[in-house]
Design a protein around this motif. Sequence first.
Motif, mmCIF file in Angstrom:
data_model
loop_
_atom_site.group_PDB
_atom_site.id
_atom_site.type_symbol
_atom_site.label_atom_id
_atom_site.label_comp_id
_atom_site.label_asym_id
_atom_site.label_seq_id
_atom_site.Cartn_x
_atom_site.Cartn_y
_atom_site.Cartn_z
ATOM 1 N N VAL A 115 -6.995 19.724 -2.243
ATOM 2 C CA VAL A 115 -5.677 19.553 -2.848
ATOM 3 C C VAL A 115 -4.646 20.425 -2.144
ATOM 4 O O VAL A 115 -3.535 19.975 -1.818
ATOM 5 N N ALA A 116 -5.001 21.685 -1.881
ATOM 6 C CA ALA A 116 -4.072 22.591 -1.187
ATOM 7 C C ALA A 116 -3.789 22.106 0.231
ATOM 8 O O ALA A 116 -2.644 22.152 0.702
ATOM 9 N N VAL A 144 -10.587 2.924 -0.802
ATOM 10 C CA VAL A 144 -10.146 3.451 -2.095
ATOM 11 C C VAL A 144 -8.696 3.913 -2.029
ATOM 12 O O VAL A 144 -7.902 3.646 -2.936
ATOM 13 N N ARG A 145 -8.316 4.578 -0.945
ATOM 14 C CA ARG A 145 -6.982 5.170 -0.840
ATOM 15 C C ARG A 145 -5.899 4.134 -0.568
ATOM 16 O O ARG A 145 -4.766 4.270 -1.047
ATOM 17 N N LEU A 214 -9.759 10.432 -5.357
ATOM 18 C CA LEU A 214 -9.098 9.247 -4.829
ATOM 19 C C LEU A 214 -9.110 8.094 -5.827
ATOM 20 O O LEU A 214 -8.123 7.376 -5.981
ATOM 21 N N ALA A 215 -10.233 7.907 -6.508
ATOM 22 C CA ALA A 215 -10.376 6.763 -7.407
ATOM 23 C C ALA A 215 -9.570 6.923 -8.685
ATOM 24 O O ALA A 215 -8.998 5.950 -9.194
ATOM 25 N N PHE A 216 -9.483 8.165 -9.198
ATOM 26 C CA PHE A 216 -8.893 8.364 -10.517
ATOM 27 C C PHE A 216 -7.579 9.145 -10.495
ATOM 28 O O PHE A 216 -7.007 9.443 -11.543
ATOM 29 N N GLY A 217 -7.105 9.491 -9.285
ATOM 30 C CA GLY A 217 -5.818 10.164 -9.183
ATOM 31 C C GLY A 217 -5.780 11.538 -9.793
ATOM 32 O O GLY A 217 -4.751 11.978 -10.319
ATOM 33 N N GLY A 333 -4.196 9.820 -1.631
ATOM 34 C CA GLY A 333 -3.755 8.562 -2.209
ATOM 35 C C GLY A 333 -2.440 8.613 -2.946
ATOM 36 O O GLY A 333 -1.773 7.596 -3.109
ATOM 37 N N ARG A 334 -2.071 9.769 -3.414
ATOM 38 C CA ARG A 334 -0.781 9.995 -4.070
ATOM 39 C C ARG A 334 -0.351 11.419 -3.759
ATOM 40 O O ARG A 334 -1.203 12.250 -3.391
ATOM 41 N N PRO A 335 0.931 11.742 -3.885
ATOM 42 C CA PRO A 335 1.352 13.119 -3.583
ATOM 43 C C PRO A 335 0.532 14.142 -4.353
ATOM 44 O O PRO A 335 0.220 13.947 -5.539
ATOM 45 N N ALA A 336 0.178 15.212 -3.684
ATOM 46 C CA ALA A 336 -0.691 16.218 -4.296
ATOM 47 C C ALA A 336 -0.122 16.742 -5.610
ATOM 48 O O ALA A 336 -0.857 17.003 -6.568
#
Length: 437
Positions: A115-116, A144-145, A214-217, A333-336
């Motif tokens: 994440v970092a 997935v992403r 990735l799968a669950f955000g 997959g989405r902004p951290a």
Amino acid sequence: MADALKIGVAGLGTVGASLVRIISERHENLATACGRAITVTAVSARDRTKDRGIDVTSATWYDDPAAMAREGDIDVLVELIGGASGAAKDAVNAALERGIHVVTANKALLAEDGVALAALAEEKGVLLNFEAAVAGGIPVIKAVRESLTGNTMTRVYGIMNGTCNYILTRMEKEGLSFEDCLKEAQRLGYAEADPSFDINGNDTAHKLAILTSLAFGCEISCDDIYLEGISNITQDDIRAAAELGYRIKLLGVAQRTGGGIEQRVHPTMVPHDTVIAQVDGVTNAVAIESDILGDLLMVGPGAGGDATASAVLGDIADIAKSRPGAQTVPALGRPAKSLEPYKRARMRSHEGGYFIRMRVADRIGVIAAIARRMADNQISLESIVQHSANGERDAPTKTIIMVTHATTELSIRNAVKAMESDGYIVGKPQVIRIEKP
């Protein structure tokens, strides 16, 4: 044609050497496909004198991979050192801080600091790609992403460690013990001299944690995974599974529940007629359940120099095809900053069938006592089979094998604990979950 994409490779082991060789051999095809050449301009490894079967004389050599990341004439750092700390972490951080792209196969580093690192990559406007970190050559990260964007995923699971799958396959097909299969895996190079990271499930857990995010955000959480390895699997379990129509696989499973996200790694019985049950040897398989697409299963090489290098090269090619100023794909997959905090579901809320094998004293009333403890915990039995120890009818112990209908982890653990307190169980009961994909 655009200027060449300059690559710095940190780590020239099996994967690194394969990558350099493939880039050299397929230089022209890659340039045509990507719209620009891909060139290895810098390398770093511990031993300059080792013969790796590749020519790196045209590349600048760095003894310190972090120095290469900070100072090298490179556009992309390819980190193939491994490990959650030390040289690998220093090099990746240095590259991102400098504002150059990173490609890595390092699942341990991503599981700990993904994440970092993703946030830093976004801040610097560069890509952090890691297809090779999960399931080797299978393109599950991109699927997935990117490819499944818009789908709501409810479960991801699979065989993510070739060493364990190889051992379980040989135990079943050749009747060998766990110990003998492990020695053979080490001889063939499928297992390390210290195999604990693989056989205890840690390697699978790191890969599962990345897929879960990735799968669950959600944020990556590798410390919230229920973990069991395969070292306690015996031929008794393998044979019993076969008789009941199952095969034993080490699965990593992540699923969204009403109470949060459940992550678990453990030996699992899967029905013999399912596709995932047929995945043998060092091959990996990842299954994804989603609302729009439905069920997707990807199978392929999970390890090896060429398979992993193929995934790394795919990530490099994506960077080569991108253009300055273009929007980068968020690593997770989405902004951290928009990742949801990880909320762990109670493992004991898991529901499903269970296989239970136990040795018990051969005395009157034991079967009735087992049935009573099961009933006390609202557990319904699908089958129960009794065997004499070593095939001897007058042996002092019997082996009891039970398969339950769907029940909860809590109920199973409470029932087994109660039976142990009754005093007729000899040794430690074996409990294996049953998954019916």
